[in-house]
Structure formats: structure tokens, C-alpha cells
Enzyme design. Structure first.
Site, PDB file in Angstrom:
ATOM      1  N   SER A   1       0.834  -1.210   0.000  1.00 59.31           N
ATOM      2  CA  SER A   1       0.000   0.000   0.000  1.00 59.31           C
ATOM      3  C   SER A   1       0.868   1.260   0.000  1.00 59.31           C
ATOM      4  CB  SER A   1      -0.909   0.027   1.223  1.00 59.31           C
ATOM      5  OG  SER A   1      -1.691  -1.131   1.284  1.00 59.31           O
TER       6      SER A   1
HETATM    7  N1  SAH Z   1      -0.903  -4.552   3.882  1.00 54.18           N
HETATM    8  C1  SAH Z   1      -0.287  -4.982   2.655  1.00 54.18           C
HETATM    9  C2  SAH Z   1      -1.230  -4.755   1.513  1.00 54.18           C
HETATM   10  C3  SAH Z   1      -1.165  -5.849   0.550  1.00 54.18           C
HETATM   11  S1  SAH Z   1      -2.397  -5.793  -0.741  1.00 54.18           S
HETATM   12  C4  SAH Z   1       1.044  -4.285   2.426  1.00 54.18           C
HETATM   13  O1  SAH Z   1       1.231  -3.171   2.923  1.00 54.18           O
HETATM   14  O2  SAH Z   1       1.919  -4.858   1.766  1.00 54.18           O
HETATM   15  C5  SAH Z   1      -3.691  -6.766  -0.021  1.00 54.18           C
HETATM   16  C6  SAH Z   1      -3.358  -8.171   0.361  1.00 54.18           C
HETATM   17  O3  SAH Z   1      -4.570  -8.790   0.783  1.00 54.18           O
HETATM   18  C7  SAH Z   1      -2.792  -9.056  -0.760  1.00 54.18           C
HETATM   19  O4  SAH Z   1      -1.587  -9.608  -0.345  1.00 54.18           O
HETATM   20  C8  SAH Z   1      -3.868 -10.131  -0.944  1.00 54.18           C
HETATM   21  O5  SAH Z   1      -3.338 -11.397  -1.287  1.00 54.18           O
HETATM   22  C9  SAH Z   1      -4.509 -10.149   0.436  1.00 54.18           C
HETATM   23  N2  SAH Z   1      -5.874 -10.704   0.496  1.00 54.18           N
HETATM   24  C10 SAH Z   1      -6.910 -10.523  -0.354  1.00 54.18           C
HETATM   25  N3  SAH Z   1      -7.997 -11.208   0.067  1.00 54.18           N
HETATM   26  C11 SAH Z   1      -7.634 -11.829   1.225  1.00 54.18           C
HETATM   27  C12 SAH Z   1      -8.306 -12.694   2.145  1.00 54.18           C
HETATM   28  N4  SAH Z   1      -9.577 -13.070   1.977  1.00 54.18           N
HETATM   29  N5  SAH Z   1      -7.607 -13.150   3.215  1.00 54.18           N
HETATM   30  C13 SAH Z   1      -6.316 -12.791   3.430  1.00 54.18           C
HETATM   31  N6  SAH Z   1      -5.628 -11.990   2.595  1.00 54.18           N
HETATM   32  C14 SAH Z   1      -6.277 -11.504   1.508  1.00 54.18           C
END
Ligand code: SAH
Length: 224
Positions: free
Chosen positions: A74
Site C-alpha cells: 500500500s
Molecule cells: N498490507 C499490505 C497490503 C497488501 S495488498 C502491504 O502493505 O503490503 C492486499 C493483500 O490482501 C494481498 O496480499 C492479498 O493477497 C490479500 N488478500 C486478499 N484477500 C484476502 C483474504 N480473503 N484473506 C487474506 N488476505 C487476503
């Protein structure tokens, strides 16, 4: 010695990163992040270690960056804004994060609260985040591979829940794992866009506040 980043010894690069973090923190303050705890955490967490080496020179840009598997780390402003919305005032002791991704948001939370639990549905991202956070000695973090929409019942209830992927509605099982007075910050799909929403669990139910427009990858069901 040319003075280019590649030619600098490791210590020089480290202080360049530290300076870049201070510049990023100043930019976030100017953009309206008012919680000093959050700004301090941004100056401490080495974001360049949460992206591929090839992207490290962009790690302190205020931008989302690819982390593989169609996912992104993010944007720092968004991480700071969500953290600030979750923490004010006086929250939280335990936080559940859904969507570990790179682990950067996890590390920012870990600098600010007693315990962080984080769930990721992509096995490769979960493994990489686990190794990074262990390397950084984030000892108050527990990661899990699974579908975050189910929460993490074993450690519930949580004072705070932060979802870093956009859902169409508040996942019911997550709302049930929020402690009384606890807050959940999440992006919700809202007709043609996404908005950041904060829910607070009150004695009467849930208070619902719309914070600002955001852009997130979707919350997906099951694991990958
Ligand atoms: N907080 C992270 C953001 C990553 S983007 C950072 O700063 O790097 C969002 C993430 O949510 C992705 O890695 C995706 O695989 C995960 N995601 C999406 N749906 C999900 C679910 N149902 N359970 C767990 N993770 C999920």
C-alpha cells in the site's frame, strides 16, 4: 567513488534510507497525518526491505508498488491514514490485519501496539512476509496463511481490525471478532469507487464513519 547509491558502502546506503524516511514522514505530515506515533513508526520501519531490490530506490516514494502475485504494497499515505484511524484515541492492544501482503503495514502496527495478528491468502507472500518480519525481529507479530474473511477466532476478540483489501460489505465473521469499543478500518466498494470506512463497536451495535476515497486490490475468498 562516484557518489551514486550503488557505489556507496552499506552504511552510507542505510543513512540514505533513513534520510528518505524522514522526507517521507515530513510529506505525510504535510498531507494531513497528525498522529505523531504513526509518523515516528514511518521513520523507523525500513520500507525498502519490503519491496524487491529492483524497486528499493522507489521505496520511499509515496506510492503503491507491485509485490508480485498481482498484489501491491500500500501507498505510505494510506498505511499511515488507516493506522491513525484505527489507533485514535488510545486504541489498541491487539490488532488483527487481513491481507499481510509485504508485511509493511504489519510492521508499522507492530511498532505501535502490543500484539499484531495478520492473515494472508497467498502462500508465497505469507512466507516472504514471515521471513522479513523475523529478520527485523518483530516479535509481537503472528502471521497465518488462510482466508482472512474468517478472522482468527483463536485470538479474538481484537481491539482493532484492519483490512487491506476491498470488500463489498463488512465480513460478518470479522465484525463478530471485534471487542466492545473496538474499531475496524476497511476499504469498501461503494457503487463506482471505494471508500475507507471506520466501524466502532458500541453497546448499541456499530457506528459507521466514511473517511475518504481509496484504491485497493479486492478481498478474495479462499486461499491461493
Ligand atoms: N498490507 C499490505 C497490503 C497488501 S495488498 C502491504 O502493505 O503490503 C492486499 C493483500 O490482501 C494481498 O496480499 C492479498 O493477497 C490479500 N488478500 C486478499 N484477500 C484476502 C483474504 N480473503 N484473506 C487474506 N488476505 C487476503
Amino acid at each position: 567513488m562516484t557518489g551514486s547509491p550503488a557505489a556507496l558502502p552499506a552504511a552510507g546506503r542505510a543513512s540514505n534510507h533513513a534520510r528518505a524516511r524522514l522526507r517521507l514522514a515530513a510529506r505525510l505530515t504535510a498531507a494531513g497525518i497528525g498522529d505523531d506515533r504513526v509518523i515516528t513508526a514511518v521513520t523507523q520501519v525500513p520500507r525498502h526491505l519490503f519491496v524487491d531490490e529492483a524497486l528499493a530506490t522507489h521505496a520511499y516514494d509515496d506510492a503503491a508498488l507491485p509485490i508480485g502475485h498481482g498484489q501491491t504494497i500500500s501507498q505510505p499515505y494510506t498505511v499511515a491514514r488507516m493506522t491513525e484511524a484505527l489507533l485514535a484515541p488510545g486504541c489498541c492492544s491487539t490488532v488483527l490485519e487481513i491481507g499481510t501482503g509485504s508485511g509493511y503495514q504489519t510492521a508499522v502496527l507492530a511498532a505501535l501496539v502490543r500484539r499484531v495478528y495478520s492473515v494472508e491468502r497467498v502462500a508465497a507472500l505469507w512466507q516472504r512476509a514471515e521471513a522479513r518480519l523475523r529478520g527485523l525481529r518483530c516479535r509481537n507479530v503472528r502471521l497465518r496463511y488462510g482466508d482472512g474473511a474468517l478472522g482468527w477466532q483463536e485470538y479474538a476478540p481484537f481491539d482493532g481490525i484492519l483490512i487491506t483489501a476491498a470488500a463489498h460489505g463488512v465480513p460478518r465473521q470479522l465484525a463478530a471478532q471485534l471487542a466492545p469499543g473496538g474499531r475496524m478500518v476497511l476499504p469498501l466498494n461503494d457503487g463506482d469507487g471505494q471508500v475507507l470506512v471506520r466501524l466502532t463497536r458500541t453497546s448499541a451495535g456499530f457506528r459507521h464513519e466514511v473517511l475518504e476515497p481509496v484504491t485497493f486490490v479486492p478481498l478474495l475468498a479462499g486461499v491461493a
